[in-house]
Design a protein around this motif. Structure first.
Motif, PDB file in Angstrom:
ATOM      1  N   SER A 244       0.861  -1.178   0.000  1.00  0.00           N
ATOM      2  CA  SER A 244       0.000   0.000   0.000  1.00  0.00           C
ATOM      3  C   SER A 244       0.896   1.227   0.000  1.00  0.00           C
ATOM      4  CB  SER A 244      -0.905   0.009   1.245  1.00  0.00           C
ATOM      5  OG  SER A 244      -0.126   0.177   2.423  1.00  0.00           O
ATOM      6  N   LEU A 245       0.305   2.403  -0.076  1.00  0.00           N
ATOM      7  CA  LEU A 245       1.099   3.635  -0.026  1.00  0.00           C
ATOM      8  C   LEU A 245       1.840   3.744   1.301  1.00  0.00           C
ATOM      9  CD1 LEU A 245      -1.362   6.236  -1.638  1.00  0.00           C
ATOM     10  CD2 LEU A 245       0.761   5.306  -2.626  1.00  0.00           C
ATOM     11  N   ALA A 246       1.191   3.266   2.371  1.00  0.00           N
ATOM     12  CA  ALA A 246       1.824   3.313   3.701  1.00  0.00           C
ATOM     13  C   ALA A 246       2.819   2.185   3.900  1.00  0.00           C
ATOM     14  CB  ALA A 246       0.751   3.259   4.783  1.00  0.00           C
ATOM     15  N   ALA A 247       2.688   1.117   3.102  1.00  0.00           N
ATOM     16  CA  ALA A 247       3.585  -0.039   3.215  1.00  0.00           C
ATOM     17  C   ALA A 247       4.031  -0.443   1.815  1.00  0.00           C
ATOM     18  CB  ALA A 247       2.874  -1.199   3.911  1.00  0.00           C
ATOM     19  N   PRO A 248       4.949   0.342   1.221  1.00  0.00           N
ATOM     20  CA  PRO A 248       5.371   0.074  -0.160  1.00  0.00           C
ATOM     21  C   PRO A 248       6.225  -1.190  -0.278  1.00  0.00           C
ATOM     22  CG  PRO A 248       6.705   1.814   0.801  1.00  0.00           C
ATOM     23  CD  PRO A 248       5.626   1.512   1.796  1.00  0.00           C
ATOM     24  N   ALA A 249       6.065  -1.881  -1.408  1.00  0.00           N
ATOM     25  CA  ALA A 249       6.880  -3.070  -1.672  1.00  0.00           C
ATOM     26  C   ALA A 249       8.296  -2.647  -2.039  1.00  0.00           C
ATOM     27  CB  ALA A 249       6.269  -3.880  -2.810  1.00  0.00           C
ATOM     28  N   VAL A 250       9.249  -3.539  -1.808  1.00  0.00           N
ATOM     29  CA  VAL A 250      10.634  -3.267  -2.175  1.00  0.00           C
ATOM     30  C   VAL A 250      10.741  -3.215  -3.700  1.00  0.00           C
ATOM     31  CG1 VAL A 250      11.283  -5.717  -2.171  1.00  0.00           C
ATOM     32  CG2 VAL A 250      13.049  -3.971  -1.843  1.00  0.00           C
ATOM     33  N   HIS A 251      11.533  -2.300  -4.197  1.00  0.00           N
ATOM     34  CA  HIS A 251      11.755  -2.193  -5.637  1.00  0.00           C
ATOM     35  C   HIS A 251      12.667  -3.333  -6.086  1.00  0.00           C
ATOM     36  CE1 HIS A 251      12.664  -0.776  -9.589  1.00  0.00           C
ATOM     37  NE2 HIS A 251      13.925  -0.504  -9.298  1.00  0.00           N
ATOM     38  N   GLU A 252      12.179  -4.157  -7.014  1.00  0.00           N
ATOM     39  CA  GLU A 252      12.959  -5.314  -7.488  1.00  0.00           C
ATOM     40  C   GLU A 252      13.997  -4.830  -8.510  1.00  0.00           C
ATOM     41  OE1 GLU A 252      12.385  -9.796  -9.428  1.00  0.00           O
ATOM     42  OE2 GLU A 252      10.634  -8.512  -9.112  1.00  0.00           O
ATOM     43  N   TRP A 253      15.049  -4.252  -7.988  1.00  0.00           N
ATOM     44  CA  TRP A 253      16.058  -3.674  -8.883  1.00  0.00           C
ATOM     45  C   TRP A 253      17.010  -4.740  -9.437  1.00  0.00           C
ATOM     46  CZ3 TRP A 253      21.486  -2.694  -8.232  1.00  0.00           C
ATOM     47  CH2 TRP A 253      22.030  -3.173  -7.032  1.00  0.00           C
ATOM     48  N   VAL A 254      17.078  -5.885  -8.732  1.00  0.00           N
ATOM     49  CA  VAL A 254      17.781  -7.071  -9.240  1.00  0.00           C
ATOM     50  C   VAL A 254      16.798  -8.236  -9.114  1.00  0.00           C
ATOM     51  CG1 VAL A 254      19.704  -8.665  -8.880  1.00  0.00           C
ATOM     52  CG2 VAL A 254      20.045  -6.209  -8.530  1.00  0.00           C
ATOM     53  N   ASP A 255      16.672  -9.013 -10.167  1.00  0.00           N
ATOM     54  CA  ASP A 255      15.740 -10.138 -10.200  1.00  0.00           C
ATOM     55  C   ASP A 255      15.873 -10.985  -8.926  1.00  0.00           C
ATOM     56  OD1 ASP A 255      14.373 -12.581 -10.769  1.00  0.00           O
ATOM     57  OD2 ASP A 255      14.653 -12.243 -12.917  1.00  0.00           O
ATOM     58  N   PHE A 256      14.758 -11.194  -8.233  1.00  0.00           N
ATOM     59  CA  PHE A 256      14.781 -11.983  -7.002  1.00  0.00           C
ATOM     60  C   PHE A 256      15.338 -13.386  -7.234  1.00  0.00           C
ATOM     61  CE2 PHE A 256      11.029  -9.232  -5.519  1.00  0.00           C
ATOM     62  CZ  PHE A 256      11.850  -8.413  -4.771  1.00  0.00           C
ATOM     63  N   ARG A 257      15.183 -13.912  -8.455  1.00  0.00           N
ATOM     64  CA  ARG A 257      15.662 -15.267  -8.738  1.00  0.00           C
ATOM     65  C   ARG A 257      17.185 -15.360  -8.694  1.00  0.00           C
ATOM     66  NH1 ARG A 257      12.553 -16.255 -14.292  1.00  0.00           N
ATOM     67  NH2 ARG A 257      13.280 -14.105 -14.478  1.00  0.00           N
ATOM     68  N   SER A 258      17.856 -14.254  -8.973  1.00  0.00           N
ATOM     69  CA  SER A 258      19.324 -14.286  -9.001  1.00  0.00           C
ATOM     70  C   SER A 258      19.954 -13.612  -7.780  1.00  0.00           C
ATOM     71  CB  SER A 258      19.836 -13.607 -10.281  1.00  0.00           C
ATOM     72  OG  SER A 258      19.380 -12.268 -10.343  1.00  0.00           O
ATOM     73  N   SER A 259      19.122 -13.293  -6.776  1.00  0.00           N
ATOM     74  CA  SER A 259      19.664 -12.591  -5.600  1.00  0.00           C
ATOM     75  C   SER A 259      19.270 -13.255  -4.287  1.00  0.00           C
ATOM     76  CB  SER A 259      19.179 -11.133  -5.605  1.00  0.00           C
ATOM     77  OG  SER A 259      17.764 -11.064  -5.685  1.00  0.00           O
ATOM     78  N   ALA A 260      19.094 -14.573  -4.332  1.00  0.00           N
ATOM     79  CA  ALA A 260      18.689 -15.296  -3.120  1.00  0.00           C
ATOM     80  C   ALA A 260      19.710 -15.135  -1.994  1.00  0.00           C
ATOM     81  CB  ALA A 260      18.478 -16.771  -3.430  1.00  0.00           C
ATOM     82  N   HIS A 261      20.978 -14.993  -2.358  1.00  0.00           N
ATOM     83  CA  HIS A 261      22.038 -14.873  -1.348  1.00  0.00           C
ATOM     84  C   HIS A 261      21.929 -13.572  -0.549  1.00  0.00           C
ATOM     85  CE1 HIS A 261      23.428 -12.502  -4.749  1.00  0.00           C
ATOM     86  NE2 HIS A 261      24.338 -11.933  -3.984  1.00  0.00           N
ATOM     87  N   ALA A 262      21.188 -12.588  -1.102  1.00  0.00           N
ATOM     88  CA  ALA A 262      21.157 -11.260  -0.489  1.00  0.00           C
ATOM     89  C   ALA A 262      19.824 -10.919   0.168  1.00  0.00           C
ATOM     90  CB  ALA A 262      21.481 -10.203  -1.550  1.00  0.00           C
ATOM     91  N   SER A 263      18.783 -11.688  -0.109  1.00  0.00           N
ATOM     92  CA  SER A 263      17.452 -11.325   0.397  1.00  0.00           C
ATOM     93  C   SER A 263      17.005 -12.253   1.522  1.00  0.00           C
ATOM     94  CB  SER A 263      16.426 -11.382  -0.739  1.00  0.00           C
ATOM     95  OG  SER A 263      16.213 -12.717  -1.161  1.00  0.00           O
TER      96      SER A 263
END
Length: 252
Positions: free
Chosen positions: A124-143
């Motif tokens: 929501s506007l009060a709870a914005p989602a994280v911007h997927e600036w790097v594909d979640f599939r290739s960033s499992a080590h960081a998330s």
């Protein structure tokens, strides 16, 4: 791919809730809480809490005489026709409630065919989602999502994933050593939320908890702007407590 997770508190709650639902479903005319307690062996306090959750989720309803019958949400999920759509809508409703009660964007993620997939999100506007600036599939080590999912695999499964996805440095806090990451995953208790403190994206902190049902690997996660980092551990605890209805929906 073998799993290494241990049952979490939400898993046990979901299993107990299923026993209650089965007891209610066997009696079309209704069943009292005393009868449910006798047939399930659950204590009064535990049963009261589960019935409250099941009523809130629409899985049981209480009649005028105080007995319990199955609810509309259970009928929709139990129907063969339209099950996937009903499940998606039920999960989305639960995520929306969690978003508002926790005050954070909420995500469901699954590990499917060796890849990380964020399958649903409540923002929501009060709870914005994280911007997927790097594909979640290739960033499992960081998330937090990725680490929670990897943490539920066995060592070979973790190594296989990391062999297919280079551990790129996304921020100054990102773990880029496979040895370090594997060591931390191995040492992390399954019942403790996984945290991401600006490892995926500067300005965002996240937490994730397992929602593994059967052989499928999944997690429930939240994200917060870094200025709300002081709320992260409390939010993660509330997320963990709110995971049982999600697991229950997946199990029905």
């Amino acid at each position: 791919m073998a799993l290494t997770h241990e049952p979490t508190a939400p898993y046990h709650s979901a299993q107990d809730a299923l026993r209650v639902l089965e007891t209610v479903a066997r009696r079309a005319t209704g069943v009292t809480d005393a009868e449910i307690a006798r047939q399930t062996g659950l204590g009064t306090q535990r049963l009261t809490s589960l019935l409250r959750m099941l009523r809130r989720e629409g899985y049981v309803e209480q009649t005028t005489d105080g007995s319990y019958v199955t609810g509309a949400a259970l009928s929709r999920l139990g129907a063969a026709a339209g099950h996937e759509q009903a499940l998606h809508e039920k999960l989305q409703n639960t995520l929306d409630q969690l978003r508002d009660s926790v005050g954070a964007a909420i995500y469901i993620s699954r590990y499917i065919d060796g890849e990380v997939h964020v399958t649903q999100c409540a923002e929501s506007l009060a709870a914005p989602a994280v911007h997927e600036w790097v594909d979640f599939r290739s960033s499992a080590h960081a998330s937090a999502v990725g680490k929670s999912l990897l943490g539920q695999l066995d060592l070979n499964g973790r190594r296989d994933h990391l062999a297919r996805h280079r551990m790129a440095r996304l921020t100054s806090r990102t773990i880029t050593s496979e040895k370090v990451l594997l060591s931390r995953l191995a040492a992390h208790p399954p019942t403790v939320p996984v945290l991401d403190l600006q490892e995926y994206a500067v300005g965002t902190v996240c937490a994730a908890v397992p929602i593994t049902a059967g052989s499928s690997v999944g997690c429930l996660a939240l994200s917060l702007p870094v200025e709300h980092a002081y709320r992260l551990r409390q939010a993660a605890d509330r997320l963990n407590k709110g995971a049982a209805p999600v697991l229950l929906s997946l199990a029905i």
